[in-house]
Scaffold this motif. Sequence first.
Motif, PDB file in Angstrom:
ATOM      1  N   ARG A 139       0.844  -1.187   0.000  1.00  0.00           N
ATOM      2  CA  ARG A 139       0.000   0.000   0.000  1.00  0.00           C
ATOM      3  C   ARG A 139       0.884   1.244   0.000  1.00  0.00           C
ATOM      4  O   ARG A 139       2.030   1.214   0.459  1.00  0.00           O
ATOM      5  CB  ARG A 139      -0.908   0.017   1.219  1.00  0.00           C
ATOM      6  CG  ARG A 139      -1.857  -1.171   1.342  1.00  0.00           C
ATOM      7  CD  ARG A 139      -2.662  -1.064   2.621  1.00  0.00           C
ATOM      8  NE  ARG A 139      -1.791  -0.930   3.776  1.00  0.00           N
ATOM      9  CZ  ARG A 139      -2.177  -0.519   4.985  1.00  0.00           C
ATOM     10  NH1 ARG A 139      -3.432  -0.170   5.184  1.00  0.00           N
ATOM     11  NH2 ARG A 139      -1.320  -0.446   5.972  1.00  0.00           N
ATOM     12  N   LEU A 140       0.341   2.321  -0.474  1.00  0.00           N
ATOM     13  CA  LEU A 140       1.081   3.585  -0.421  1.00  0.00           C
ATOM     14  C   LEU A 140       1.504   3.913   0.999  1.00  0.00           C
ATOM     15  O   LEU A 140       2.612   4.424   1.230  1.00  0.00           O
ATOM     16  CB  LEU A 140       0.232   4.717  -0.998  1.00  0.00           C
ATOM     17  CG  LEU A 140       0.065   4.751  -2.514  1.00  0.00           C
ATOM     18  CD1 LEU A 140      -1.003   5.767  -2.896  1.00  0.00           C
ATOM     19  CD2 LEU A 140       1.383   5.096  -3.210  1.00  0.00           C
ATOM     20  N   ILE A 147      10.873   1.776   2.750  1.00  0.00           N
ATOM     21  CA  ILE A 147      12.042   2.503   2.251  1.00  0.00           C
ATOM     22  C   ILE A 147      13.098   2.618   3.336  1.00  0.00           C
ATOM     23  O   ILE A 147      14.302   2.407   3.096  1.00  0.00           O
ATOM     24  CB  ILE A 147      11.639   3.914   1.764  1.00  0.00           C
ATOM     25  CG1 ILE A 147      10.762   3.814   0.522  1.00  0.00           C
ATOM     26  CG2 ILE A 147      12.857   4.779   1.504  1.00  0.00           C
ATOM     27  CD1 ILE A 147      11.472   3.513  -0.750  1.00  0.00           C
ATOM     28  N   ALA A 148      12.686   2.956   4.527  1.00  0.00           N
ATOM     29  CA  ALA A 148      13.641   3.129   5.623  1.00  0.00           C
ATOM     30  C   ALA A 148      14.403   1.839   5.894  1.00  0.00           C
ATOM     31  O   ALA A 148      15.619   1.852   6.151  1.00  0.00           O
ATOM     32  CB  ALA A 148      12.913   3.595   6.876  1.00  0.00           C
ATOM     33  N   THR A 180      -0.567   9.448  -9.199  1.00  0.00           N
ATOM     34  CA  THR A 180      -0.440   9.122  -7.775  1.00  0.00           C
ATOM     35  C   THR A 180       0.891   8.433  -7.496  1.00  0.00           C
ATOM     36  O   THR A 180       1.570   8.730  -6.502  1.00  0.00           O
ATOM     37  CB  THR A 180      -1.605   8.225  -7.328  1.00  0.00           C
ATOM     38  OG1 THR A 180      -2.837   8.946  -7.476  1.00  0.00           O
ATOM     39  CG2 THR A 180      -1.453   7.796  -5.879  1.00  0.00           C
ATOM     40  N   LEU A 181       1.290   7.512  -8.372  1.00  0.00           N
ATOM     41  CA  LEU A 181       2.571   6.828  -8.181  1.00  0.00           C
ATOM     42  C   LEU A 181       3.726   7.804  -8.317  1.00  0.00           C
ATOM     43  O   LEU A 181       4.689   7.776  -7.537  1.00  0.00           O
ATOM     44  CB  LEU A 181       2.713   5.687  -9.185  1.00  0.00           C
ATOM     45  CG  LEU A 181       3.818   4.684  -8.858  1.00  0.00           C
ATOM     46  CD1 LEU A 181       3.451   3.842  -7.642  1.00  0.00           C
ATOM     47  CD2 LEU A 181       4.116   3.780 -10.054  1.00  0.00           C
ATOM     48  N   ALA A 182       3.651   8.692  -9.297  1.00  0.00           N
ATOM     49  CA  ALA A 182       4.713   9.681  -9.487  1.00  0.00           C
ATOM     50  C   ALA A 182       4.811  10.615  -8.288  1.00  0.00           C
ATOM     51  O   ALA A 182       5.923  10.971  -7.850  1.00  0.00           O
ATOM     52  CB  ALA A 182       4.461  10.477 -10.766  1.00  0.00           C
ATOM     53  N   THR A 183       3.677  11.006  -7.745  1.00  0.00           N
ATOM     54  CA  THR A 183       3.673  11.875  -6.560  1.00  0.00           C
ATOM     55  C   THR A 183       4.295  11.160  -5.373  1.00  0.00           C
ATOM     56  O   THR A 183       5.053  11.746  -4.589  1.00  0.00           O
ATOM     57  CB  THR A 183       2.234  12.302  -6.230  1.00  0.00           C
ATOM     58  OG1 THR A 183       1.693  13.037  -7.340  1.00  0.00           O
ATOM     59  CG2 THR A 183       2.189  13.171  -4.980  1.00  0.00           C
ATOM     60  N   ARG A 186       8.078  11.216  -5.713  1.00  0.00           N
ATOM     61  CA  ARG A 186       8.646  12.532  -5.367  1.00  0.00           C
ATOM     62  C   ARG A 186       8.691  12.723  -3.854  1.00  0.00           C
ATOM     63  O   ARG A 186       9.661  13.278  -3.313  1.00  0.00           O
ATOM     64  CB  ARG A 186       7.840  13.647  -6.038  1.00  0.00           C
ATOM     65  CG  ARG A 186       8.072  13.747  -7.539  1.00  0.00           C
ATOM     66  CD  ARG A 186       7.516  15.038  -8.100  1.00  0.00           C
ATOM     67  NE  ARG A 186       6.064  15.109  -7.982  1.00  0.00           N
ATOM     68  CZ  ARG A 186       5.226  14.663  -8.916  1.00  0.00           C
ATOM     69  NH1 ARG A 186       5.685  14.084 -10.019  1.00  0.00           N
ATOM     70  NH2 ARG A 186       3.918  14.783  -8.753  1.00  0.00           N
ATOM     71  N   LYS A 187       7.672  12.263  -3.169  1.00  0.00           N
ATOM     72  CA  LYS A 187       7.660  12.371  -1.701  1.00  0.00           C
ATOM     73  C   LYS A 187       8.787  11.537  -1.089  1.00  0.00           C
ATOM     74  O   LYS A 187       9.477  11.988  -0.159  1.00  0.00           O
ATOM     75  CB  LYS A 187       6.304  11.916  -1.152  1.00  0.00           C
ATOM     76  CG  LYS A 187       6.178  12.016   0.373  1.00  0.00           C
ATOM     77  CD  LYS A 187       4.806  11.580   0.838  1.00  0.00           C
ATOM     78  CE  LYS A 187       4.649  11.759   2.349  1.00  0.00           C
ATOM     79  NZ  LYS A 187       5.606  10.951   3.132  1.00  0.00           N
ATOM     80  N   LEU A 188       8.988  10.342  -1.610  1.00  0.00           N
ATOM     81  CA  LEU A 188      10.065   9.500  -1.093  1.00  0.00           C
ATOM     82  C   LEU A 188      11.433  10.125  -1.364  1.00  0.00           C
ATOM     83  O   LEU A 188      12.331  10.063  -0.517  1.00  0.00           O
ATOM     84  CB  LEU A 188       9.980   8.107  -1.721  1.00  0.00           C
ATOM     85  CG  LEU A 188       8.738   7.283  -1.375  1.00  0.00           C
ATOM     86  CD1 LEU A 188       8.713   5.995  -2.175  1.00  0.00           C
ATOM     87  CD2 LEU A 188       8.671   6.989   0.120  1.00  0.00           C
ATOM     88  N   GLN A 189      11.599  10.708  -2.528  1.00  0.00           N
ATOM     89  CA  GLN A 189      12.864  11.382  -2.839  1.00  0.00           C
ATOM     90  C   GLN A 189      13.141  12.505  -1.844  1.00  0.00           C
ATOM     91  O   GLN A 189      14.281  12.708  -1.414  1.00  0.00           O
ATOM     92  CB  GLN A 189      12.808  11.949  -4.262  1.00  0.00           C
ATOM     93  CG  GLN A 189      12.836  10.894  -5.352  1.00  0.00           C
ATOM     94  CD  GLN A 189      12.479  11.458  -6.717  1.00  0.00           C
ATOM     95  OE1 GLN A 189      11.803  12.500  -6.816  1.00  0.00           O
ATOM     96  NE2 GLN A 189      12.896  10.790  -7.772  1.00  0.00           N
TER      97      GLN A 189
END
Length: 237
Positions: A139-140, A147-148, A180-183, A186-189
Amino acid sequence: MSSIADNIGSVTRRIQKATLQSGREPDSVHLLAVSKTRPADDLIAAYAAGQKAFGESYLQEALDKIQALSGKADIEWHFIGPVQSNKTRQIAESFAWVHSVDRLKIARRLNEQRPEALPALNICLQVNINNETSKSGCRLDDLDNLIAEIGQLPKLSLRGLMAIPDPEQSETDLRKSFRTLATALRKLQRDHPDAGPLDTLSMGMSDDLEAAIAEGATWVRVGSALFGSRPAKRSQS
């Protein structure tokens, strides 16, 4: 009937046109030939036409093709199907990319089983972007924690996100899913600058690659537009 070489040319022109119309750099989108269920001869024809990156979903079939094409050292093999725990060793040993990591257990196994002699394994986290019960993917809301943790695994290079949106959506909703995936990337970056390159969006297929490119895809996964209609599905492992 169009040849595979002709089809590669046609799809490449579609990618180039969509990239230009989106105001993006010419080489910012890569073609992944989805070669699952295709015989090795089809891959050889695609390779002769300049295609070097191939996506496989069924491990034993993929290993047979990797062996058959072992003399072509510049082929880049991508695993794009669901990753089972008992298959991680052979995937870690045989592929350059895995687009379909959806949980920490799989990432840890791939990291532990990646041979020391090979470069870090490129991975994407698969996101179930439309929360479909029939599809794999995290899930998002799970991404930050994943990631962490994965950013601490030294034999993995965390490249970005992958999704397979619901094909029954309207074009407007499909674009929204890609956006939504692209956003999310960007948030993860922004929030995890040291987790990995985080430069990849694996999204878009034969029928919707233009929409995916418009929303930021960097890999489009194309099968039928290159090789024709897929043969009837058979049991694979």
